[in-house]
Motif scaffolding. Structure first.
Motif, PDB file in Angstrom:
ATOM      1  N   ARG A 186      24.537  40.027  86.688  1.00  0.00           N
ATOM      2  CA  ARG A 186      23.818  40.038  87.963  1.00  0.00           C
ATOM      3  C   ARG A 186      23.895  41.429  88.560  1.00  0.00           C
ATOM      4  NH1 ARG A 186      24.587  36.792  93.688  1.00  0.00           N
ATOM      5  NH2 ARG A 186      26.336  38.238  93.920  1.00  0.00           N
ATOM      6  N   SER A 196      23.038  44.055  91.658  1.00  0.00           N
ATOM      7  CA  SER A 196      22.897  44.056  93.109  1.00  0.00           C
ATOM      8  C   SER A 196      22.360  45.402  93.556  1.00  0.00           C
ATOM      9  CB  SER A 196      24.242  43.809  93.791  1.00  0.00           C
ATOM     10  OG  SER A 196      24.769  42.550  93.430  1.00  0.00           O
ATOM     11  N   THR A 205      20.539  42.988 100.805  1.00  0.00           N
ATOM     12  CA  THR A 205      20.859  43.163  99.395  1.00  0.00           C
ATOM     13  C   THR A 205      19.835  42.462  98.511  1.00  0.00           C
ATOM     14  OG1 THR A 205      23.219  43.348  99.892  1.00  0.00           O
ATOM     15  CG2 THR A 205      22.627  42.867  97.621  1.00  0.00           C
ATOM     16  N   TYR A 223      18.963  41.224  94.518  1.00  0.00           N
ATOM     17  CA  TYR A 223      19.683  40.825  93.316  1.00  0.00           C
ATOM     18  C   TYR A 223      18.723  40.654  92.139  1.00  0.00           C
ATOM     19  CZ  TYR A 223      23.257  39.526  96.734  1.00  0.00           C
ATOM     20  OH  TYR A 223      24.171  39.546  97.765  1.00  0.00           O
TER      21      TYR A 223
END
Length: 121
Positions: A19, A21, A77, A79
């Motif tokens: 993942r 970010s 943020t 992702y």
């Protein structure tokens, strides 16, 4: 001005997950779309996924059903959840931001510094 800082890249085996970010700061109020690009050695930069302020998403055919783009507006943020990774996903991944849906796919105004993703076979 706007600053974008990516994190979460690394080395993973084929079939694994990562993942990414992207933390945004600065003049975020002018931004209406964000996206993830990638660039493999010797190749051009390609748009992997994008998301608008309203939640509209778009994916490259090569990653559809494997990658998911999302955003947390409370944390500013972005992702990118990457599943079922393949060696051909190996690239530098960049976060990008733009004032419009069209601009994020053509001429993003802001770029992060990139985070490397390497998928071993």
């Amino acid at each position: 001005q706007m600053q974008l800082v990516e994190s979460g890249g690394g080395l993973v085996q084929a079939g694994g997950s990562l993942r990414l970010s992207c933390a945004a700061s600065g003049n975020i109020f002018s931004i209406n779309a964000m996206g993830w690009y990638r660039q493999a050695p010797g190749k051009g930069r390609e748009l992997v996924a994008s998301i608008s302020t309203g939640g509209r998403t778009s994916y490259a055919t090569s990653v559809k059903d494997r990658f998911t783009i999302s955003r947390d507006n409370t944390k500013n943020t972005l992702y990118l959840q990457m599943n079922s990774l393949k060696p051909e996903d190996t690239a530098m991944y960049y976060c990008a931001a733009a004032e419009s849906w069209i601009a994020v796919a053509t001429t993003p105004r802001y770029w992060g510094q990139g985070t490397q993703v390497t998928v071993s076979s």
